[in-house]
Structures are given as structure tokens and as C-alpha cells.
Write an enzyme that holds these catalytic residues in place. Structure first.
Site, PDB file in Angstrom:
ATOM      1  N   GLY A 257     -25.875   6.623  -6.504  1.00  0.00           N
ATOM      2  CA  GLY A 257     -27.314   6.373  -6.495  1.00  0.00           C
ATOM      3  C   GLY A 257     -27.649   4.917  -6.232  1.00  0.00           C
ATOM      4  N   ASP A 258     -26.633   4.082  -6.032  1.00  0.00           N
ATOM      5  CA  ASP A 258     -26.903   2.668  -5.733  1.00  0.00           C
ATOM      6  C   ASP A 258     -25.818   2.199  -4.757  1.00  0.00           C
ATOM      7  OD1 ASP A 258     -27.869  -0.002  -5.888  1.00  0.00           O
ATOM      8  OD2 ASP A 258     -28.649   0.390  -7.890  1.00  0.00           O
TER       9      ASP A 258
END
Ligand SMILES: *[C@@H]1O[C@H](CO)[C@@H](O)[C@H](O)[C@H]1NC(C)=O
Ligand SMILES: *[C@@H]1O[C@H](CO)[C@@H](O)[C@H](O)[C@H]1NC(C)=O
Ligand SMILES: *[C@@H]1O[C@H](CO)[C@@H](O)[C@H](O)[C@H]1NC(C)=O
Ligand SMILES: *[C@@H]1O[C@H](CO)[C@@H](O)[C@H](O)[C@H]1NC(C)=O
Ligand SMILES: *[C@@H]1O[C@H](CO)[C@@H](O)[C@H](O)[C@H]1NC(C)=O
Ligand SMILES: *[C@@H]1O[C@H](CO)[C@@H](O)[C@H](O)[C@H]1NC(C)=O
Length: 477
Positions: A257-258
Site C-alpha cells: 500500500g506504499d
């Protein structure tokens, strides 16, 4: 000699097991234990090896093993100066809170071993913020210790036959979104002030925050790591070398997610004061999926400086950007001598992205005169397909990003691409053989200049490190 001896013992055990296969089958079904031999490559092999089960570990997914890990590691510390020790985690589900490693130590996870991170906050001791950050990222006061933690160590190995460490992060992500956290979320693995580190052949899932965080450390090999977290999970960066020297990250597959890899070195005035750069970093054969973040980010915390980073054979699919620079006025520090070659990008917002106004300050005490120096950023042999915009390159007014070099770059734009494929402000550099045609600030130098964006010829010292073959036989399967 010792290894030879172990091989011999191992061979004898195989013979005995073969001779007694009927007997051992029945013994296995009764007690669940049998002998198990395995080999792997490591910076060092250990003279002594013990199983978590010897220290009361219970792999039922429900019983806490925090004490078992603590007892095991305390007991094994007696071997630190006697050839080191390995702690073997057999097949099973091993619930645990945070525990600390020691020097000359290997944590080895069986293929079917799963470490499950506890969701009991009491199992996560709180420690001080990182000195180069001044405060925690989620909350100023302090931070929960990472699941697997070590500080001031030498010769540490975390490996396995692709065993799993599951951070069970959903619980933490909820607390984060609800702004209920008193302290900053823990990482999955963090090693601070340590030297000679290997993290290899593991699957890491759903960290509460970053997955692997070596910081203030040197001589690090991270190899064969699979990382998987939902692409919408908050701050679940893959691997974040932070104020580290001489690191190689190889053969990793990351969905997160990053940023898949984020290279860092401290935050604003705290990072400037601490003054510890990340340098001599090789990243090769990385595959990344991260629709909302970068394949490799440099920053945004880069106040101690980032230099001599070499990324090659990088693949990104459905990812926001390639190798991205993030910085801001107030960061100070530098990002220089960055080399990227053979990057293959598919379905991206931006092939190239540099941001000089990232903001995101530790507090309001940052120095507005602390300008970052961004120079010598080299990309070559890049193929990109289905890209919304080729490049968005935004330096800082009166502090341009200089020495940008791009050669042999082919960017295929998406059917629904932005009208203007390049936007460039406050940057300087050159290009050669780049399509679509770059902005005016990156003039084409013709084919002769194509070697200008090349890697340095000499290897990094970490590339000279050869792994040894280690062999063990354990009583427990
Ligand atoms: C990781 O696993 C692969 C294949 O299972 C093996 O060839 C390799 O030696 C292992 N690497 C390390 C560093 O243990
Ligand atoms: C810890 O180490 C000591 C000394 O080698 C040993 O006698 C003892 O049995 C160990 N404890 C456990 C729980 O294995
Ligand atoms: C670890 O090393 C750092 C840097 O040398 C030092 O400041 C710190 O006090 C040490 N911490 C411990 C727990 O020894
Ligand atoms: C390790 O396990 C993960 C998750 O099951 C899998 O996707 C990956 O391919 C495995 N890696 C290796 C080298 O076997
Ligand atoms: C191209 O990218 C768009 C998003 O920009 C995506 O919806 C589409 O599926 C991609 N096409 C291919 C062929 O991968
Ligand atoms: C240009 O890049 C492509 C893709 O990496 C590569 O196959 C080709 O050899 C490169 N050309 C030159 C002249 O280096």
C-alpha cells in the site's frame, strides 16, 4: 571441520531414518517430531542450533510465544562468543509479541512456520522515537517496538525456507484510521545500529506499518523476500534502508500500500543534526505492484543525505511511479549519484516523478533555508507501457535539481494519456534517445552521449560478500 562433522552426522541420520522409516513414521504420528535436515546460504553458519519447542513454544496459533522467544534467545546468548546460535521455528502458527535479537544469531523459519503478530498491545513495548526523526510518524510520543527487533548487534540473520511472518496489520490500520493510536505503529522487522545483517527467503505479510527497516546499520543483504499487503493499506512500505551503508536488496517481490522500497535518512532538523546518510545501496531484480506509490522512493525523509544508489532490472506493474524523488524546503541533505538501468514499467501514472514540494514536516521548527541538493540522477534502458504521463519533474525554485540524465528510454502512452506527456520546472539535465520527446529543459544530446548515464564501473563492497553453505539437522520437523 564443524560443518563437515555436521554433514557426517546428518548423513548418518538419513541412513538411520531410512533404515527405521516404519518406526520413525509411527513415532512421528505419536509425538509429532522427526528429524529434519536442511541447508541454506548465509553470511555465517552457527555452531549451535535449538528449536523454539525446546523453550516451551506452542505453535497452535493461540498461545503467546513471546516468553518462549525471550527465553530461547536469552539462553542462546551463551553461544554469542562460541560460534553463534540458530533458533529454529518449526512448522506451525506461532503467535508472538515483539522480541529482541542478539549478535551472532540466526532466526530460521521452516517453510510452514508462520509467525503471527500479537494484537495485544501489552506485547509491544514502547520505545523512544528515532533520533533522526525527532518524533514518531503516527504519534509524537514514542513507538511500539517492531515485531522482530535488534539494536547494537553484529552478525544477525533472519531467514528460512520461505517461512512466513504475518503482521496481522488490519487491527493496526483500523486504529490508525480512527486516530486512536497513542504511539507510532510498529514495523515487522527493525534492526538499529547493527552491522552484518542478512534477511532472506521469507514471506512477509500485512505489517502494521513498514515491513523491513534497517537503520543506522551497515553491510546488509536482503534477498529473496516476498512482501504482500493490501494495496490500500496505510504506510505498508516494503523495504526501507534508512541511514544505512553498503546494502544490497535482491530478488524481491513486493505488493504493498506504499512504496515498495523507500530509501531514507532522517527528517528535517532532526535528520540534518543526526547527519547519517544512506549510501552504497544496490537494488536489483525487484518486482513491485503499488498502485498508489513508487517502485523505489528516495525520501521524502532524506535529511542525512542519500548517495550512490544503483537500481537495475526493476519491474513495476500497476504502480504509480518508477524511481521517485520526494523532498521539500526544510529537509536539507542531498540525493546524488543515483543510477537506474533496465527498468520495465507497465501501467503507470508517471514513468519519472520528482517532487520538490513534498511538505510533510516533522514539526514547525524546520529551517526554511535548509534546501536539499538533488544532482546526478541517471536513468537508462527504460521501457514503459500504458503510461498516463511520461514525466513530472518539479525541482525547487532557486534550488534546481541538476545533472538529470536519461538515455535509451521508450515510453508508450496509455490510450487515455495526459495531453502534455512531460512537465518540467526547476530542473537541468540531458537526454539521449528518449521518446516521447522530452521537455526543453532536458535537451537531446544525440546518440554519442548515451554512456553519460552509466553506472560507475567499480562494484560496491557488499557485492564482494559471498554466502557460505550452512547445513543443519533438527530433531523437530
Ligand atoms: C533461498 O532459497 C533458494 C531456493 O529455495 C536457494 O537457492 C537460496 O540459496 C536461498 N537463499 C538464501 C540466501 O538462503
Ligand atoms: C539453557 O542453557 C543451559 C546451559 O546450557 C541449559 O542447561 C538449560 O537447560 C537451558 N534451558 C533451556 C530451557 O533449554
Ligand atoms: C547503540 O549504539 C548507539 C550508537 O553508537 C549508541 O548511541 C547507543 O547508546 C547504543 N545503545 C545501546 C542500547 O547500547
Ligand atoms: C514464497 O511464498 C510466497 C507466498 O506463498 C510465494 O508467492 C512465493 O512464490 C514463494 N517464493 C519462493 C521463492 O518459493
Ligand atoms: C492501461 O492502464 C489503464 C489505467 O490507466 C488500465 O485501466 C488498463 O487496464 C491498462 N491496459 C492494459 C492493456 O494493461
Ligand atoms: C536500450 O534498452 C533496451 C531495453 O532495456 C535494451 O534492450 C537495449 O539493448 C538498449 N540499447 C542500448 C543501445 O543500450
Amino acid at each position: 571441520m564443524r560443518i563437515e562433522g555436521m554433514r557426517l552426522v546428518c548423513g548418518l541420520i538419513v541412513v538411520i531414518v531410512l533404515l527405521n522409516s516404519k518406526k520413525s513414521e509411527s513415532r512421528r504420528s505419536k509425538s509429532g517430531s522427526r528429524s529434519n535436515s536442511f541447508e541454506y546460504n548465509a553470511i555465517n553458519c552457527r555452531a549451535h542450533s535449538a528449536s523454539l519447542v525446546d523453550y516451551g513454544g506452542v505453535g497452535d496459533g493461540k498461545t503467546s510465544n513471546t516468553k518462549a522467544f525471550e527465553n530461547a534467545i536469552r539462553n542462546l546468548s551463551q553461544y554469542e562468543s562460541k560460534g553463534g546460535a540458530q533458533l529454529y521455528v518449526p512448522a506451525g502458527k506461532w503467535l508472538t509479541g515483539s522480541f529482541n535479537l542478539i549478535s551472532h544469531f540466526t532466526l530460521y523459519l521452516h517453510q510452514h512456520a508462520v509467525l503471527l503478530a500479537s494484537q495485544d498491545m501489552n506485547e509491544w513495548p514502547v520505545i523512544k522515537p528515532l533520533p533522526s526523526y525527532g518524533r514518531g510518524r503516527d504519534a509524537a510520543a514514542g513507538r511500539y517496538t517492531s515485531l522482530i527487533f535488534g539494536t547494537n548487534l553484529t552478525d544477525v540473520i533472519i531467514t528460512g525456507d520461505n517461512g512466513t511472518i504475518d503482521g496481522q496489520g488490519a487491527f493496526w490500520w483500523q486504529q490508525f484510521h480512527k486516530k486512536k493510536l497513542k504511539y507510532t505503529r510498529p514495523y515487522l522487522i527493525e534492526l538499529m545500529f547493527s552491522d552484518n545483517i542478512q534477511i532472506s527467503n521469507l514471506t512477509l505479510l500485512n505489517s502494521p506499518s513498514w515491513h523491513v527497516h534497517p537503520t543506522y546499520s551497515s553491510n546488509i543483504i536482503i534477498k529473496g523476500i516476498t512482501i504482500n499487503a493490501p494495496v490500500t493499506s496505510p504506510n505498508t512500505d516494503g523495504i526501507n534502508p534508512d541511514s544505512c551503508t553498503n546494502t544490497r536488496i535482491e530478488d524481491c517481490y513486493i505488493v504493498s500500500g506504499d512504496d515498495c522500497v523507500a530509501v531514507k535518512s532522517g527528517w528535517d532538523e532532526y535528520g540534518i543534526k543526526f547527519g547519517m546518510p544512506t549510501k552504497q545501496l544496490a537494488i536489483r531484480r525487484l518486482t513491485c505492484i503499488s498502485p498508489y506509490s513508487a517502485t523505489i522512493a528516495l525520501g521524502s525523509e532524506m535529511s542525512g543525505g542519500i548517495e550512490d544508489v544503483r537500481a537495475e532490472d526493476i519491474t513495476a506493474i500497476n504502480t504509480e511511479s518508477g524511481v521517485r524523488i520526494k523532498t521539500a524546503v526544510g529537509r536539507g541533505g542531498y540525493v546524488k549519484d543515483i543510477y537506474v538501468k533496465r527498468m520495465y514499467l507497465h501501467t503507470m501514472k508517471w514513468a519519472f516523478w520528482m517532487t520538490g514540494n513534498y511538505g510533510s514536516h516533522a514539526d514547525s521548527h524546520y529551517d526554511p533555508n535548509a534546501l536539499p541538493e538533488i544532482k546526478g540522477i541517471n536513468y537508462r534502458d527504460v521501457v514503459a507501457e500504458n503510461v498516463s504521463m511520461a514525466a513530472r519533474l518539479e525541482g525547487i525554485s532557486k534550488d534546481p535539481f541538476t545533472g538529470i540524465c536519461m538515455a535509451n528510454v521508450t515510453i508508450g502512452l496509455a490510450a487515455k494519456h495526459k495531453k502534455q506527456p512531460w512537465t518540467c520546472t526547476d530542473i537541468q539535465g540531458v537526454t539521449s534517445g528518449v521518446t516521447p520527446q522530452p521537455c526543453d529543459l532536458l535537451p537531446d544530446q544525440g546518440p554519442k552521449k548515451i554512456t553519460a548515464c552509466d553506472f560507475p564501473p567499480e562494484n560496491l563492497p557488499i557485492d564482494m560478500v559471498e554466502l557460505k553453505k550452512c547445513s543443519y539437522t533438527m530433531k523437530h520437523a
